[in-house]
Enzyme design. Structure first.
Site, mmCIF file in Angstrom:
data_model
loop_
_atom_site.group_PDB
_atom_site.id
_atom_site.type_symbol
_atom_site.label_atom_id
_atom_site.label_comp_id
_atom_site.label_asym_id
_atom_site.label_seq_id
_atom_site.Cartn_x
_atom_site.Cartn_y
_atom_site.Cartn_z
ATOM 1 C CB ALA A 69 -0.938 -0.007 1.197
ATOM 2 C CB THR A 70 4.232 2.071 1.353
ATOM 3 O OG1 THR A 70 3.915 1.727 2.707
ATOM 4 C CG2 THR A 70 5.181 3.256 1.329
ATOM 5 C CD GLN A 178 -5.241 -0.910 9.062
ATOM 6 O OE1 GLN A 178 -5.937 -1.864 9.427
ATOM 7 N NE2 GLN A 178 -3.925 -0.903 9.229
ATOM 8 C CB SER A 196 -1.410 -3.743 1.752
ATOM 9 O OG SER A 196 -0.191 -4.407 1.922
ATOM 10 C CG HIS A 198 1.271 -6.868 4.890
ATOM 11 N ND1 HIS A 198 1.244 -6.430 6.179
ATOM 12 C CD2 HIS A 198 1.608 -5.807 4.135
ATOM 13 C CE1 HIS A 198 1.570 -5.130 6.194
ATOM 14 N NE2 HIS A 198 1.787 -4.735 4.968
ATOM 15 C CB THR A 234 10.029 -8.641 -13.660
ATOM 16 O OG1 THR A 234 11.113 -8.280 -14.518
ATOM 17 C CG2 THR A 234 9.467 -9.998 -14.044
ATOM 18 C CB CYS A 320 4.037 2.998 9.737
ATOM 19 S SG CYS A 320 3.529 1.557 8.804
HETATM 20 N N1 PMP Z 1 -1.947 2.555 4.791
HETATM 21 C C1 PMP Z 1 -2.426 2.101 5.948
HETATM 22 C C2 PMP Z 1 -3.698 2.677 6.484
HETATM 23 C C3 PMP Z 1 -1.727 1.117 6.662
HETATM 24 O O1 PMP Z 1 -2.214 0.671 7.832
HETATM 25 C C4 PMP Z 1 -0.524 0.604 6.134
HETATM 26 C C5 PMP Z 1 0.267 -0.463 6.864
HETATM 27 N N2 PMP Z 1 0.642 -0.106 8.153
HETATM 28 C C6 PMP Z 1 -0.068 1.106 4.907
HETATM 29 C C7 PMP Z 1 -0.809 2.068 4.261
HETATM 30 C C8 PMP Z 1 1.202 0.607 4.292
HETATM 31 O O2 PMP Z 1 1.001 -0.657 3.740
HETATM 32 P P1 PMP Z 1 2.214 -1.571 3.269
HETATM 33 O O3 PMP Z 1 2.806 -2.162 4.489
HETATM 34 O O4 PMP Z 1 1.558 -2.589 2.380
HETATM 35 O O5 PMP Z 1 3.161 -0.728 2.506
#
Ligand code: PMP
Length: 369
Positions: A69-70, A178, A196, A198, A234, A320
């Site tokens: 997601a980042t 989320q 994301s 995970h 890739t 994070c």
């Molecule tokens: N957005 C939100 C709201 C998240 O909770 C997170 C993960 N902590 C992320 C983005 C980042 O996701 P990723 O670990 O897949 O980069």
């Protein structure tokens, strides 16, 4: 070991993991290769995008595969702002966004863009009148997450979308990391969204930006021709298939899992309310998966460490933003530094048991004794 940090990440489900191992052996060719094995891998990408659209009940959105997601947030925010630079340089962002969203807006603000942060009410909901007052002819992007990762507060997507749709020149992005798999949403109400693998019992290292096809993005990662025009490199075909698998399972099980999480949430809340010097920071708008709570008797850094020493894993703010003495989100939501320096996030799953909650509570009583 008691894991109560499901919003930081989840353990991949066995089904997803087993299937991944299989697909990793089968679809190892580079999907950009034009030989038969490459074409086979390419078809899997197409199939995954089809399945992801289906899971989100979308027609034919573009699914841009990323490392998570980042990266999806980076591509959405920087990619859109730079692509529409001739139209305007004004951007609007929610007040309680994840660091991967805020950092992009900070970067763009340093690069000459004007960024406005929308106000929220006492419940943590977007102040719609304030949002509308911020919109100008120069506004190109509004990015607001539907579920806050620290408090679980859920925004009203329909109201937000109705407002933003009055300004068709604005692109509406939402970080739905989320939200996916936890609540039902009409995904067609946003123009593009990030999620994301995970966070939904899938694998780490894969996520996606899902967007309407007509939206043009400036490239963030440059390179050769790839499956997604906007993202060179890739494609990780087996990981991408695993994302589609994890999402399908999450969507199929959503309602049953919701019921289980709600039950365990209510049990936890009753237990917490019976303790003294405890304030629940999550509120009636929060989803049951995230309970943010301040244990006033102890700094969250200390309590978090003590819990960890005893094999109970939860979170101080988000993973994070961890390691900080206080949560800026809780401080802004509650206007209280005390609550911000003593808050912990307990994040629940359909796998969480009452016995785990009992241990969480009894351990707390031992710690503060
Ligand atoms: N957005 C939100 C709201 C998240 O909770 C997170 C993960 N902590 C992320 C983005 C980042 O996701 P990723 O670990 O897949 O980069």
């Amino acid at each position: 070991m008691i894991y109560l940090d499901y919003s930081a990440t989840t353990k991949a489900s066995k089904i997803v993991l087993d299937k991944y191992l299989h697909d990793n052996q089968k679809y190892y060719a580079n999907p950009n290769s034009t030989h038969e094995l490459g074409v086979l891998a390419w078809k899997q990408l197409k199939e995954s995008s089809f399945r992801i659209n289906k899971s989100f009940k979308l027609e034919n959105h573009e699914v841009i595969y990323t490392s998570g997601a980042t990266e999806a947030n980076n591509l959405a925010i920087k990619g859109l702002a730079l692509a529409k630079i001739d139209q305007g340089k004004h951007l609007i962002v929610g007040a309680f966004e994840h660091s991967s969203v805020i950092s992009c807006f900070n970067y763009l603000a340093n690069d000459g863009f004007t960024v406005d942060v929308v106000k929220h009410d006492a419940s943590g909901l977007v102040d719609l009148a304030n949002l509308e007052s911020l919109i100008t002819k120069e506004t190109t992007l509004i990015s607001i997450a539907m579920v806050n990762s620290e408090t679980g507060i859920v925004q009203d997507l329909v109201k937000l979308s109705n407002l933003i749709r009055k300004y068709p020149y604005i692109t509406f992005h939402s970080d739905l990391t989320q939200a996916v798999g936890k609540i039902e949403l009409d995904y067609s109400l946003v123009d593009m969204f990030s999620f994301s693998g995970h966070k939904i019992y899938g694998l780490k290292g894969v996520g996606a930006l899902v967007k309407k096809r007509e939206i043009k993005l400036h490239k963030i990662i440059h390179g050769g021709k790839a499956f997604n025009e906007e993202r060179a490199g890739t494609p990780a075909v087996p990981l991408i298939i695993s994302l589609a698998n994890a999402l399908e399972i999450a969507m199929q099980d959503l309602k049953t899992n919701q019921v289980k999480v709600k039950e365990i949430h209510d049990y936890l809340l009753n237990e917490l309310k019976a303790l003294q010097d405890v304030v629940i920071n999550s509120n009636s708008f929060s989803l049951p998966h995230i309970v943010n709570v301040s244990f006033l008797k102890m700094k969250s850094t200390d309590l978090h460490q003590e819990y960890s020493r005893q094999g109970i894993y939860l979170s101080q703010g988000t993973a994070c933003a961890s390691g900080k003495d206080s949560s800026s989100i809780i401080q802004r939501l509650t206007n209280s530094l005390d609550l911000a320096t003593t808050s912990l996030r307990i994040s629940l799953s359909h796998k969480t048991t009452k016995a785990e909650i009992d241990k969480l509570i009894s351990t707390y009583k031992e710690i503060i004794k």
